[in-house]
Scaffold this motif. Sequence first.
Motif, mmCIF file in Angstrom:
data_model
loop_
_atom_site.group_PDB
_atom_site.id
_atom_site.type_symbol
_atom_site.label_atom_id
_atom_site.label_comp_id
_atom_site.label_asym_id
_atom_site.label_seq_id
_atom_site.Cartn_x
_atom_site.Cartn_y
_atom_site.Cartn_z
ATOM 1 N N GLU A 26 0.626 -1.310 0.071
ATOM 2 C CA GLU A 26 0.047 0.090 0.058
ATOM 3 C C GLU A 26 0.781 1.167 0.060
ATOM 4 O OE1 GLU A 26 -2.314 -0.629 3.681
ATOM 5 O OE2 GLU A 26 -3.504 -2.097 2.725
ATOM 6 N N ASP A 27 0.360 2.194 -0.780
ATOM 7 C CA ASP A 27 1.340 3.444 -0.867
ATOM 8 C C ASP A 27 1.253 4.253 0.602
ATOM 9 O OD1 ASP A 27 1.734 3.057 -3.514
ATOM 10 O OD2 ASP A 27 0.017 4.411 -4.188
ATOM 11 N N HIS A 28 0.320 4.051 1.166
ATOM 12 C CA HIS A 28 0.215 4.744 2.187
ATOM 13 C C HIS A 28 0.998 4.253 3.546
ATOM 14 C CE1 HIS A 28 -2.480 1.987 4.438
ATOM 15 N NE2 HIS A 28 -3.111 1.940 3.386
ATOM 16 N N ARG A 50 3.967 3.133 2.811
ATOM 17 C CA ARG A 50 5.293 3.790 2.404
ATOM 18 C C ARG A 50 5.371 5.340 2.868
ATOM 19 N NH1 ARG A 50 3.959 1.276 -2.653
ATOM 20 N NH2 ARG A 50 5.243 -0.581 -3.092
ATOM 21 N N ASP A 51 4.346 5.961 2.927
ATOM 22 C CA ASP A 51 4.455 7.254 3.312
ATOM 23 C C ASP A 51 4.549 7.512 4.969
ATOM 24 O OD1 ASP A 51 3.604 8.176 0.861
ATOM 25 O OD2 ASP A 51 1.447 8.111 1.228
ATOM 26 N N LEU A 52 4.390 6.336 5.522
ATOM 27 C CA LEU A 52 4.845 6.273 6.920
ATOM 28 C C LEU A 52 6.258 6.461 7.197
ATOM 29 C CD1 LEU A 52 2.497 3.751 8.573
ATOM 30 C CD2 LEU A 52 2.269 6.254 8.498
ATOM 31 N N ASP A 53 7.220 6.250 6.273
ATOM 32 C CA ASP A 53 8.495 6.447 6.306
ATOM 33 C C ASP A 53 9.251 5.490 7.540
ATOM 34 O OD1 ASP A 53 10.986 7.298 5.223
ATOM 35 O OD2 ASP A 53 11.047 8.824 6.755
ATOM 36 N N SER A 94 1.730 -2.785 4.654
ATOM 37 C CA SER A 94 0.380 -2.152 4.912
ATOM 38 C C SER A 94 0.432 -1.964 6.295
ATOM 39 C CB SER A 94 -0.640 -3.072 4.286
ATOM 40 O OG SER A 94 -0.572 -4.292 5.142
#
Length: 334
Positions: free
Chosen positions: A209-211, A213-216, A236
């Motif tokens: 999930e892209d989100h 990856r956004d959590l870094d 995820s």
Amino acid sequence: MEDGMRAKVLALAVLLAASAGAAEANETFKDWWTTCDNTRDCAAFGFSELSDEVMGYLKVTRAAAADAQPAAKIAIYADDGPWTLSVDGRFIAAVNAKGEDGAAASADLTPGQSAALVAAAARGTWLEVASAGRPVGRISLAGSAAALRWMDDRQKRAGTVTAILAKGPGKTVPPPPEAPLVRAAPAVAQSDLPKTPPPSVLTATRDCEDHARDLDVDPVVGRLSPQLTLWAPLCSHGAYNLIYRLLVVDARGARLAPIRYPGQAKDESDLMNIEYDAATQTLSNFDKGRGLGDCGATTEWVWDGARFTPKGQNLMGECRGVPPDDWPSSYRTR
């Protein structure tokens, strides 16, 4: 517990137990839940009447050895102090309960108190807890008899003088199964670990999930041997679970077969809330059933040089306020 999560957690427990010759690993009987591990050590928990009411619990444990006796622990979300325990108004024991801020106060009963309480609970309706004459909690005993009989059966005590309820004239209880022997591969140096995953790992996580990856969140990485490295990028996440994809690559960065472990779906290699301890070659995870962390499973695997082998698991199949430190074993090794 969400139905999907509960099914996953309990299925994993059953599969781990089945690998050592056990079958059904746990059962629910009204307000009681019970489980036995692969060495036939068992535990039963009684809760308050309503599943959404977290008042406390009664924990009854018994080891598999023929001469082992039941041991009881009472935990109530109330103030510390001397408590009196009664079953349907009949005094059973006086205990001194202690707890930490935010946690339930609890007391371990003596062998004599445990025997008296377990005998009364199997025939009672309510376990009442009071402090200085004031009620502080009560535990439902609905289902207690069935849970204790289930433990008798699982421990091969039914029909013997050692049974809690399913008593008979028999005097022999078969010895418990020996826990499987598990040995970790020798630890290897973790110096100069790569900072970024190789292309093979990035390819294998393209559907993540892209989100996430956004959590870094940094991937979990550890060297399993001079030739093999564990990579576990975040794939995820939910409200209270971080889900990682586990992959092993060789010295050239080529991805090998996905990690396999009991309970894993055919094409999955994902685990929740993981940690990897390179010094002991131990992979651990915490499958949270809900945000409070009072249900689910904690599991450990060790890298044996070829695969991650189950080392142990603690399980709680009911979301009723039991902290992980009090979860019983559902699988153990030596």
